[in-house]
Scaffold this motif. Structure first.
Motif, PDB file in Angstrom:
ATOM      1  N   THR A  28      33.404  40.936 -64.673  1.00 12.19           N
ATOM      2  CA  THR A  28      34.639  41.307 -63.988  1.00 12.19           C
ATOM      3  C   THR A  28      34.455  41.422 -62.490  1.00 12.19           C
ATOM      4  N   SER A  30      35.188  39.571 -60.063  1.00 10.19           N
ATOM      5  CA  SER A  30      36.347  39.181 -59.258  1.00 10.19           C
ATOM      6  C   SER A  30      37.436  40.245 -59.221  1.00 10.19           C
ATOM      7  N   SER A  31      37.314  41.274 -60.016  1.00  7.46           N
ATOM      8  CA  SER A  31      38.306  42.339 -60.018  1.00  7.46           C
ATOM      9  C   SER A  31      37.935  43.492 -59.087  1.00  7.46           C
ATOM     10  N   ARG A  53      39.466  41.009 -53.394  1.00  9.14           N
ATOM     11  CA  ARG A  53      39.018  40.430 -54.649  1.00  9.14           C
ATOM     12  C   ARG A  53      38.907  38.913 -54.603  1.00  9.14           C
ATOM     13  N   SER A  54      39.820  38.286 -53.928  1.00  9.87           N
ATOM     14  CA  SER A  54      39.798  36.820 -53.878  1.00  9.87           C
ATOM     15  C   SER A  54      38.936  36.279 -52.745  1.00  9.87           C
ATOM     16  N   ARG A  72      32.339  36.010 -50.352  1.00 10.16           N
ATOM     17  CA  ARG A  72      31.985  36.211 -51.752  1.00 10.16           C
ATOM     18  C   ARG A  72      32.156  34.911 -52.509  1.00 10.16           C
ATOM     19  N   ASP A  73      31.360  34.809 -53.567  1.00 13.59           N
ATOM     20  CA  ASP A  73      31.452  33.680 -54.483  1.00 13.59           C
ATOM     21  C   ASP A  73      31.639  34.279 -55.871  1.00 13.59           C
ATOM     22  N   ASN A  74      32.863  34.310 -56.334  1.00 11.83           N
ATOM     23  CA  ASN A  74      33.143  34.957 -57.615  1.00 11.83           C
ATOM     24  C   ASN A  74      32.523  34.204 -58.783  1.00 11.83           C
ATOM     25  N   ASN A  77      29.163  35.680 -58.884  1.00 13.79           N
ATOM     26  CA  ASN A  77      29.112  37.157 -58.905  1.00 13.79           C
ATOM     27  C   ASN A  77      28.317  37.704 -57.721  1.00 13.79           C
TER      28      ASN A  77
END
Length: 125
Positions: A28, A30-31, A53-54, A72-74, A77
């Motif tokens: 989770t 990305s949340s 988050r995005s 960030r790279d969702n 992670n």
């Protein structure tokens, strides 16, 4: 539950660059709103910056604006802190943190739920 592990710290000369990484466990990532904080010897921990988050929005403390960049790279992670034009006063232990319930970016460390163990950044003059 999220586990965060920072890496990439080290010793660098003033004017140099480092990129810190913070890898998160769990599905989770990305949340979470992600933040970076730092603590210099003898000082309280302070906010460095945060990312939504995005990854479309970031927020920085004034002392690092124009020098540091959070991304960030969702899919991986992972959240990053690119630090350029480093100064001796940037010397600190750097921590990443995750906030599960935030919708806005904040410098309030009390609103972050999970913390990494920290990575040392030392900038020599």
């Amino acid at each position: 539950q999220v586990q965060l592990v920072e890496s990439g710290g080290g010793l660098v000369q003033a004017g140099g660059s480092l990129r810190l990484s913070c890898a998160a466990s769990g599905r989770t990532f990305s949340s979470y709103v992600m933040g970076w904080f730092r603590q210099a010897p003898g000082k309280e921990r302070e906010f460095v910056g945060a990312i939504n988050r995005s990854g479309s929005s970031t927020y920085y403390t004034d002392s690092v604006k124009g020098r540091f960049t959070i991304s960030r790279d969702n899919a991986k992670n992972t959240v990053y802190l690119q630090m350029n034009s480093l100064k001796p006063e940037d010397t600190a232990v750097y921590y990443c943190a995750a906030a599960a319930k935030l919708f806005l970016l904040t410098r309030d460390e009390g609103l972050y739920d999970y913390w990494g163990q920290g990575t040392q950044v030392t900038v020599s003059s």
